[in-house]
Design a protein around this motif. Structure first.
Motif, PDB file in Angstrom:
ATOM      1  N   LEU A 252       0.821  -1.208   0.000  1.00 28.79           N
ATOM      2  CA  LEU A 252       0.000   0.000   0.000  1.00 28.79           C
ATOM      3  C   LEU A 252       0.857   1.262   0.000  1.00 28.79           C
ATOM      4  N   LYS A 253       1.960   1.242   0.738  1.00 30.02           N
ATOM      5  CA  LYS A 253       2.830   2.428   0.778  1.00 30.02           C
ATOM      6  C   LYS A 253       3.518   2.641  -0.566  1.00 30.02           C
ATOM      7  N   THR A 259       1.516   7.292  -6.549  1.00 29.89           N
ATOM      8  CA  THR A 259       0.355   8.129  -6.864  1.00 29.89           C
ATOM      9  C   THR A 259       0.765   9.589  -6.893  1.00 29.89           C
ATOM     10  N   GLU A 260       0.344  10.281  -7.910  1.00 36.15           N
ATOM     11  CA  GLU A 260       0.654  11.704  -8.030  1.00 36.15           C
ATOM     12  C   GLU A 260      -0.099  12.497  -6.965  1.00 36.15           C
ATOM     13  N   THR A 261       0.480  13.615  -6.611  1.00 33.64           N
ATOM     14  CA  THR A 261      -0.167  14.462  -5.591  1.00 33.64           C
ATOM     15  C   THR A 261      -1.468  15.052  -6.091  1.00 33.64           C
ATOM     16  N   THR A 262      -1.627  15.117  -7.410  1.00 30.02           N
ATOM     17  CA  THR A 262      -2.881  15.678  -7.955  1.00 30.02           C
ATOM     18  C   THR A 262      -4.030  14.673  -7.902  1.00 30.02           C
ATOM     19  N   GLU A 263      -3.707  13.380  -7.753  1.00 28.80           N
ATOM     20  CA  GLU A 263      -4.751  12.358  -7.691  1.00 28.80           C
ATOM     21  C   GLU A 263      -5.253  12.243  -6.252  1.00 28.80           C
ATOM     22  N   VAL A 264      -6.062  13.183  -5.885  1.00 26.73           N
ATOM     23  CA  VAL A 264      -6.508  13.295  -4.485  1.00 26.73           C
ATOM     24  C   VAL A 264      -7.341  12.100  -4.080  1.00 26.73           C
ATOM     25  N   GLU A 265      -8.243  11.656  -4.939  1.00 28.61           N
ATOM     26  CA  GLU A 265      -9.150  10.561  -4.584  1.00 28.61           C
ATOM     27  C   GLU A 265      -8.381   9.250  -4.384  1.00 28.61           C
ATOM     28  N   ALA A 270      -6.003   5.161  -0.704  1.00 27.24           N
ATOM     29  CA  ALA A 270      -4.841   4.421  -0.198  1.00 27.24           C
ATOM     30  C   ALA A 270      -4.602   4.695   1.276  1.00 27.24           C
ATOM     31  N   GLU A 271      -4.748   5.951   1.689  1.00 24.16           N
ATOM     32  CA  GLU A 271      -4.552   6.283   3.103  1.00 24.16           C
ATOM     33  C   GLU A 271      -5.619   5.631   3.988  1.00 24.16           C
ATOM     34  N   SER A 272      -6.870   5.601   3.508  1.00 22.50           N
ATOM     35  CA  SER A 272      -7.926   4.946   4.293  1.00 22.50           C
ATOM     36  C   SER A 272      -7.675   3.445   4.418  1.00 22.50           C
ATOM     37  N   LYS A 273      -7.141   2.845   3.334  1.00 26.36           N
ATOM     38  CA  LYS A 273      -6.802   1.422   3.415  1.00 26.36           C
ATOM     39  C   LYS A 273      -5.669   1.175   4.410  1.00 26.36           C
ATOM     40  N   LEU A 274      -4.709   2.089   4.478  1.00 24.53           N
ATOM     41  CA  LEU A 274      -3.638   1.946   5.467  1.00 24.53           C
ATOM     42  C   LEU A 274      -4.182   2.022   6.891  1.00 24.53           C
ATOM     43  N   GLU A 275      -5.112   2.966   7.114  1.00 28.52           N
ATOM     44  CA  GLU A 275      -5.709   3.071   8.444  1.00 28.52           C
ATOM     45  C   GLU A 275      -6.511   1.815   8.782  1.00 28.52           C
TER      46      GLU A 275
END
Length: 613
Positions: A252-253, A259-265, A270-275
């Motif tokens: 996941l990391k 992932t580009e910084t512009t791809e907010v969604e 990915a961050e929600s999956k990490l949590e």
């Protein structure tokens, strides 16, 4: 086939009707195959049925009667009550000879007390009396990642109140006789603290609590092995889970890094999956920890009462302050005198002291000794002990000096200092007796022969050692005034406590020196013929866990050399948690002395107190 079915119906009818009649019900058979039963209200409520029942165990016998089969609720309710009732049986030991004279002389040879002596009571004679043993059979269930079961038995002496571990006695407590031939004898009363009448409900409940404690002690080794095993499986399970979730987190990391910084969604997903992965990891690890925890369930299965006659003789145990009466009990089954019991812990023992309150107690069950009058109290009489508000030394109520002005209590030495500091007790900054010997304490080179055997170049080393982090060496002991023949060292395996007895003869104690690991260091207490003893009251800084045995062994070697005893005159007795003693040829410090956390805390407290002086 019909005969087999009739036999099954007959057995079921006898089981149900027999139980109901045993519990006080009245049963009658108005017709063939039909039974009318009148139940007591309490029994009917417990079985959840009516007080009047009309039962049948044959199909078609009576349409109005309840048809009872093996899966009927009434049968299940009866079976449930029977399985939760403890079975009880009774046997008697009759094959013994009750002829024993001279029991007082046997007691004098068998028992010795550090601060008391035996005395014969006038007109006291040996008499037979009935005694009892209770065997508790427990089913032990170990629950962790798997279920294991075990049956253990604990035999308690009802009159003594302690668990019996004597293998010879347990082997001989076997009988198939249900009634005793000594029913004319009186029943000996229980001798332990808090006991009531023999076999009274309160006495049996107290004995059950002691049996449970003894059973838990028998399970120590099994639990230790199970704990080692489950800890190993827990480590493997945790390693497997950590490896699995580490790999998922790594993927996941990496995905998040690409992932580009512009791809907010996508980044938010990915961050929600990490949590979620972190929360799932924590839940799985907690579940693994819960599954590998050991739980023990102890269920009483049945009880066996054994009746046996013994011979008793009342004797007096006295010192110059108090006299108590105890019983010398001769067991004709094993031809031995039974041990006396400590009034504090309820366990038998040989090193018993007579406290001023009239109790017999082990040394470890005693309260601190009074520094003024040397009165000895046990933990049951702890309310008789006070503390001097100035020096904080233990003083008994009889020797405490209560100030008429401030109402505080002090010892005789500090009775004028209880309100000497603006109405408050004076604080002793430097205890005089402890400060003066410490500078001149470097006589460990004072065993003069040893420097002669070493090269001269190493002789200055001991003088350079007095560093603040090293324990202060013991003071030079005074020469003994009496000759010793033996040194008995008792090492307690479940408590950092060692007691060394310098024996003047085979039954007389010349000196007693205790070594204890306390929160402020290793404390030495000595009670010997050199009053006051220079070694009494010293506290030493504990060494590290790897060197603590050598440090404690030096104290014992110093005591042995003080009384000019060779090494072959030393006995090492190891006392387990069941009070049984095992003699070993060498000195080995138990693991309870090697807990580095406890040693570090004691060193820290020792250094703190030294810095305040």
């Amino acid at each position: 086939m019909s005969e087999q079915r009739t036999s099954e119906h007959f057995d079921l009818a006898r089981f149900v009707l027999g139980y109901l009649e045993h519990e006080g019900s009245v049963a009658a058979a108005p017709a063939f195959g039909v039974h009318e039963v009148l139940l007591p209200d309490e029994l009917a409520a417990a079985l959840r049925v009516e007080s009047y029942l009309k039962l049948t165990f044959d199909a078609g016998a009576d349409a109005e009667a309840q048809r009872i089969s093996v899966n009927h609720p009434l049968v299940e309710a009866i079976a449930d009550r029977l399985t939760h009732e403890v079975g009880y049986a009774q046997v008697a030991i009759n094959h013994v000879r009750l002829e024993k004279r001279g029991l007082f002389d046997v007691a004098v040879k068998s028992w010795s007390f550090p601060n008391a002596r035996l005395a014969a009571l006038r007109d006291a004679v040996e008499q037979p009396a009935l005694h009892h043993y209770l065997r508790f059979n427990f089913k032990v269930t170990f629950l962790s990642d798997e279920k294991q079961e075990q049956i253990i038995s604990v035999v308690l002496d009802v009159q003594g109140g302690y668990a019996v571990h004597d293998a010879e006695l347990l082997d001989r407590l076997v009988s198939f006789e249900a009634e005793t031939t000594f029913s004319h004898m009186t029943v000996a009363p229980p001798r332990w603290q808090g006991a009531g009448d023999v076999l009274a409900p309160a006495t049996l409940h107290a004995l059950l609590s002691r049996a449970v404690a003894a059973a838990e002690g028998l399970l120590t080794d099994r639990l230790a092995a199970l704990h080692t095993r489950t800890q190993r499986f827990l480590e493997l399970d945790r390693a497997r889970l950590e490896d699995y979730y580490d790999s998922l987190e790594h993927d996941l990391k990496q995905r998040l890094a690409r992932t580009e910084t512009t791809e907010v969604e996508r980044r938010r997903n990915a961050e929600s999956k990490l949590e979620a992965l972190a929360a799932e990891r924590s839940a799985k690890l907690a579940d693994s920890l819960a599954r590998h925890q050991i739980r023990v369930e102890l269920d009483l299965i049945n009880v066996l009462l054994t009746i046996q006659p013994k011979i008793i003789l009342p004797i007096a145990i006295a010192n110059r302050r108090v006299t108590v009466t105890r019983y010398a009990i001769w067991n004709p089954l094993i031809h031995r005198l039974e041990p006396l019991v400590c009034d504090v812990c309820g366990q038998p023992g040989e090193d018993l002291h007579l406290c001023t309150g009239g109790h017999l107690a082990h040394r470890r069950c005693l309260a601190p000794q009074c520094t003024e009058c040397n009165r000895t109290y046990c933990q049951l009489c702890a309310d008789q002990m006070r503390v001097c508000v100035v020096c904080e030394q233990p003083v008994c109520r009889a020797s405490l000096h209560v100030c008429p002005e401030c109402g505080r209590g002090t010892c005789a030495e500090h009775q004028t200092l209880c309100h000497g500091a603006a109405g408050q007790p004076l604080t002793l900054k430097k205890p005089a007796p402890a400060a003066t010997p410490r500078p001149q304490a470097p006589p460990p080179p004072a065993p003069a022969p040893k420097p002669q055997t070493k090269p001269p170049a190493r002789s200055p080393a001991p003088r350079a050692r007095p560093a603040p982090n090293k324990p202060t060496p013991p003071p030079v002991p005074a020469a003994p005034t009496l000759k010793a023949v033996k040194l008995h060292v008792e090492i307690y395996e479940d408590d950092p406590h060692i007691v060394a007895f310098v024996m003047r003869s085979t039954s007389r104690v010349l000196a007693t020196r205790a070594i204890d690991l306390t929160p402020d260091g290793i404390r030495i207490a000595c009670n010997c013929e050199k009053s006051p003893c220079p070694a009494n009251g010293w506290i030493y800084r504990p060494a590290a866990a790897a060197a603590i045995q050598e440090q404690v062994e030096e104290f014992l070697v110093a005591l042995r050399q003080e009384y000019f005893l060779p090494p072959k005159r030393v006995d090492y007795l190891y006392v387990g948690n069941d009070q049984r003693m095992i003699e070993r040829p060498i000195f080995s410090l138990p693991s309870c002395w090697r807990r580095e956390v406890m040693l570090a805390a004691a060193r820290q407290e020792f250094d703190r107190r030294r810095s305040q002086r």
